[in-house]
Design a protein around this motif. Structure first.
Motif, PDB file in Angstrom:
ATOM      1  N   ILE A 259      67.041  61.780  -3.731  1.00  0.00           N
ATOM      2  CA  ILE A 259      67.586  62.006  -5.065  1.00  0.00           C
ATOM      3  C   ILE A 259      66.597  61.472  -6.090  1.00  0.00           C
ATOM      4  O   ILE A 259      66.169  60.315  -6.008  1.00  0.00           O
ATOM      5  CB  ILE A 259      68.944  61.295  -5.232  1.00  0.00           C
ATOM      6  CG1 ILE A 259      69.958  61.795  -4.194  1.00  0.00           C
ATOM      7  CG2 ILE A 259      69.492  61.490  -6.647  1.00  0.00           C
ATOM      8  CD1 ILE A 259      71.200  60.926  -4.111  1.00  0.00           C
TER       9      ILE A 259
ATOM     10  N   ARG B 247      69.871  59.645   0.026  1.00  0.00           N
ATOM     11  CA  ARG B 247      71.239  60.144  -0.199  1.00  0.00           C
ATOM     12  C   ARG B 247      72.298  59.143   0.261  1.00  0.00           C
ATOM     13  O   ARG B 247      73.491  59.378   0.063  1.00  0.00           O
ATOM     14  CB  ARG B 247      71.416  61.500   0.487  1.00  0.00           C
ATOM     15  CG  ARG B 247      70.692  62.624  -0.258  1.00  0.00           C
ATOM     16  CD  ARG B 247      70.813  63.943   0.444  1.00  0.00           C
ATOM     17  NE  ARG B 247      70.025  63.962   1.677  1.00  0.00           N
ATOM     18  CZ  ARG B 247      70.110  64.931   2.596  1.00  0.00           C
ATOM     19  NH1 ARG B 247      70.950  65.936   2.431  1.00  0.00           N
ATOM     20  NH2 ARG B 247      69.356  64.876   3.677  1.00  0.00           N
TER      21      ARG B 247
ATOM     22  N   TYR C 145      76.625  64.487  -5.730  1.00  0.00           N
ATOM     23  CA  TYR C 145      76.071  63.264  -6.311  1.00  0.00           C
ATOM     24  C   TYR C 145      76.219  63.378  -7.828  1.00  0.00           C
ATOM     25  O   TYR C 145      75.741  64.352  -8.432  1.00  0.00           O
ATOM     26  CB  TYR C 145      74.616  63.083  -5.908  1.00  0.00           C
ATOM     27  CG  TYR C 145      74.445  63.101  -4.404  1.00  0.00           C
ATOM     28  CD1 TYR C 145      74.488  61.926  -3.663  1.00  0.00           C
ATOM     29  CD2 TYR C 145      74.302  64.312  -3.727  1.00  0.00           C
ATOM     30  CE1 TYR C 145      74.373  61.950  -2.273  1.00  0.00           C
ATOM     31  CE2 TYR C 145      74.191  64.348  -2.347  1.00  0.00           C
ATOM     32  CZ  TYR C 145      74.232  63.167  -1.623  1.00  0.00           C
ATOM     33  OH  TYR C 145      74.135  63.199  -0.256  1.00  0.00           O
TER      34      TYR C 145
ATOM     35  N   SER D   4      76.028  61.519 -11.660  1.00  0.00           N
ATOM     36  CA  SER D   4      75.459  60.421 -12.450  1.00  0.00           C
ATOM     37  C   SER D   4      76.318  60.154 -13.678  1.00  0.00           C
ATOM     38  O   SER D   4      76.925  61.067 -14.248  1.00  0.00           O
ATOM     39  CB  SER D   4      74.029  60.749 -12.870  1.00  0.00           C
ATOM     40  OG  SER D   4      73.960  61.952 -13.612  1.00  0.00           O
TER      41      SER D   4
ATOM     42  N   ILE E 105      75.454  56.107  -9.814  1.00  0.00           N
ATOM     43  CA  ILE E 105      75.519  57.409  -9.156  1.00  0.00           C
ATOM     44  C   ILE E 105      76.601  57.333  -8.094  1.00  0.00           C
ATOM     45  O   ILE E 105      76.646  56.371  -7.311  1.00  0.00           O
ATOM     46  CB  ILE E 105      74.167  57.774  -8.530  1.00  0.00           C
ATOM     47  CG1 ILE E 105      73.094  57.918  -9.623  1.00  0.00           C
ATOM     48  CG2 ILE E 105      74.275  59.064  -7.726  1.00  0.00           C
ATOM     49  CD1 ILE E 105      71.692  58.065  -9.088  1.00  0.00           C
ATOM     50  N   THR E 106      77.477  58.319  -8.070  1.00  0.00           N
ATOM     51  CA  THR E 106      78.600  58.359  -7.126  1.00  0.00           C
ATOM     52  C   THR E 106      78.408  59.516  -6.156  1.00  0.00           C
ATOM     53  O   THR E 106      78.005  60.612  -6.549  1.00  0.00           O
ATOM     54  CB  THR E 106      79.931  58.525  -7.862  1.00  0.00           C
ATOM     55  OG1 THR E 106      80.186  57.349  -8.644  1.00  0.00           O
ATOM     56  CG2 THR E 106      81.095  58.728  -6.895  1.00  0.00           C
ATOM     57  N   LYS E 107      78.698  59.264  -4.899  1.00  0.00           N
ATOM     58  CA  LYS E 107      78.647  60.288  -3.858  1.00  0.00           C
ATOM     59  C   LYS E 107      80.069  60.668  -3.457  1.00  0.00           C
ATOM     60  O   LYS E 107      80.901  59.807  -3.179  1.00  0.00           O
ATOM     61  CB  LYS E 107      77.882  59.759  -2.644  1.00  0.00           C
ATOM     62  CG  LYS E 107      77.732  60.756  -1.499  1.00  0.00           C
ATOM     63  CD  LYS E 107      76.874  60.163  -0.379  1.00  0.00           C
ATOM     64  CE  LYS E 107      76.652  61.150   0.756  1.00  0.00           C
ATOM     65  NZ  LYS E 107      75.762  60.580   1.811  1.00  0.00           N
TER      66      LYS E 107
ATOM     67  N   CYS F  80      75.410  66.563 -12.030  1.00  0.00           N
ATOM     68  CA  CYS F  80      75.920  66.648 -10.663  1.00  0.00           C
ATOM     69  C   CYS F  80      75.021  67.584  -9.865  1.00  0.00           C
ATOM     70  O   CYS F  80      74.598  68.635 -10.366  1.00  0.00           O
ATOM     71  CB  CYS F  80      77.354  67.174 -10.665  1.00  0.00           C
ATOM     72  SG  CYS F  80      78.081  67.400  -9.010  1.00  0.00           S
TER      73      CYS F  80
ATOM     74  N   CYS G 298      79.229  54.525  -4.207  1.00  0.00           N
ATOM     75  CA  CYS G 298      78.547  54.573  -5.500  1.00  0.00           C
ATOM     76  C   CYS G 298      77.515  53.458  -5.542  1.00  0.00           C
ATOM     77  O   CYS G 298      77.648  52.436  -4.858  1.00  0.00           O
ATOM     78  CB  CYS G 298      79.518  54.486  -6.674  1.00  0.00           C
ATOM     79  SG  CYS G 298      80.476  52.974  -6.777  1.00  0.00           S
TER      80      CYS G 298
ATOM     81  N   GLY H 190      71.870  56.031  -0.934  1.00  0.00           N
ATOM     82  CA  GLY H 190      71.800  55.046  -2.006  1.00  0.00           C
ATOM     83  C   GLY H 190      70.777  53.958  -1.825  1.00  0.00           C
ATOM     84  O   GLY H 190      70.837  52.932  -2.510  1.00  0.00           O
TER      85      GLY H 190
END
Length: 310
Positions: free
Chosen positions: A201, A216, A154, A156, A164-166, A145, A176, A218
């Protein structure tokens, strides 16, 4: 040009090319300026350390190991009398460690599907996630994170979810990205994340043996690396960290080395080789860089940390 002069020039060009290749391929002549750590379970000892984080404000260095403990040290490896564990670890141990914008620790409590946020004394301040699953806001095996300057997180994952989730600063789901595969925005075991000086990222896509770069929001930006042991190749990149000059350092678990790159994916140098002595590594899991540009390498199977500048 005489044949003799031509031969001399050709030899000089070959020597220069060989010298350049050697310089790029490995900096074996550079010794670490510090090697510290003792295998054990007493306070200050380490047992298979697997993640590292440095708070740039205080200079405190934190490790998480297989026991599992989070422990605090100064940049010279002196124990700070800080050691704590997650509330439960019967299902497994944390495998990721970071620092948020306030200097608190971001602990990827991998098998408990959450990120735990601690202060430097080991007090839990906040928890993100905690519910297992593949729906938005749920997590599988959580590996790392990071938090950006705007407060967004963010996270993983790999295994059940290759993505990857925001999350927003309150921990609420935003978006995500990702799925299993080998193409752009497809992942095969993202082990770690880093935020670059360009705001993007950088994801260590371990089993695809590459780094993927995303915005950021995605969007895919670029990727670099391929399987192998030569310059510009990787074997199981397990961690990524940026130096103060914008250079990227990658810990390669499979090649027992650290590789230095430009942020746009040009290889610069490697350091380390398999072994037990100073400058030798055994499956390094993690890397961090301090404000002085010194690279702190988590030498996992040697139960220690090595510090080098290259």
């Amino acid at each position: 040009m005489s044949p003799r002069v031509a031969v001399i020039l050709f030899a000089a060009l070959v020597a220069a090319a060989v010298g350049l290749t050697f310089a790029l391929a490995g900096l074996g002549g550079i010794e670490p300026d510090l090697v510290w750590g003792k295998k054990g379970v007493q306070d200050g000892d380490v047992a298979r350390p697997r993640a590292i984080a440095i708070d740039p404000k205080t200079g405190h260095l934190f490790l998480v190991d297989f026991t599992p403990r989070m422990q605090g040290y100064d940049l010279d490896g002196n124990f700070l009398n800080v050691t704590f564990r997650p509330p439960d670890f019967r299902n497994g141990r944390p495998s990721g460690l970071g620092v948020d914008r306030d200097g608190n620790l971001l602990v990827a409590d991998s098998h408990y599907h959450c990120v735990r946020i601690y202060d430097h004394s080991g007090n839990e301040l906040k928890k993100l996630g905690g519910q297992a699953g593949d729906q938005p806001g749920q997590f599988g095996y959580l590996s790392d994170c990071v938090q950006d300057a705007d407060g967004f997180y963010y996270i993983s994952e790999f295994g059940q979810n290759q993505r990857i989730t925001k999350l927003d600063p309150d921990g609420k789901f935003v978006a995500c990205w990702g799925e299993q595969g080998t193409g752009p925005l497809q992942f095969n075991r993202v082990r770690a994340l880093a935020l670059g000086p360009d705001g993007n990222i950088y994801a260590a896509d371990a089993c695809n043996h590459r780094i993927q770069v995303l915005t950021r929001d995605g969007e895919f930006v670029r990727q670099f690396g391929e399987p192998g042991g030569g310059p510009g190749q990787m074997q199981y990149p397990y961690d990524v960290a940026f130096g103060p000059g914008g250079e990227l350092y990658v810990a390669e678990y499979g090649n027992h080395r650290i590789q230095k790159w430009t942020a746009d994916g040009r290889p610069l140098a490697t350091w380390g080789k398999p072994g037990r002595g100073p400058g030798e590594l055994a499956n390094p899991w993690a890397v961090a860089v301090d404000k002085h540009g010194r690279v702190h390498v988590v030498d996992t199977e040697n139960h220690r940390v090595q510090r080098v500048k290259f």
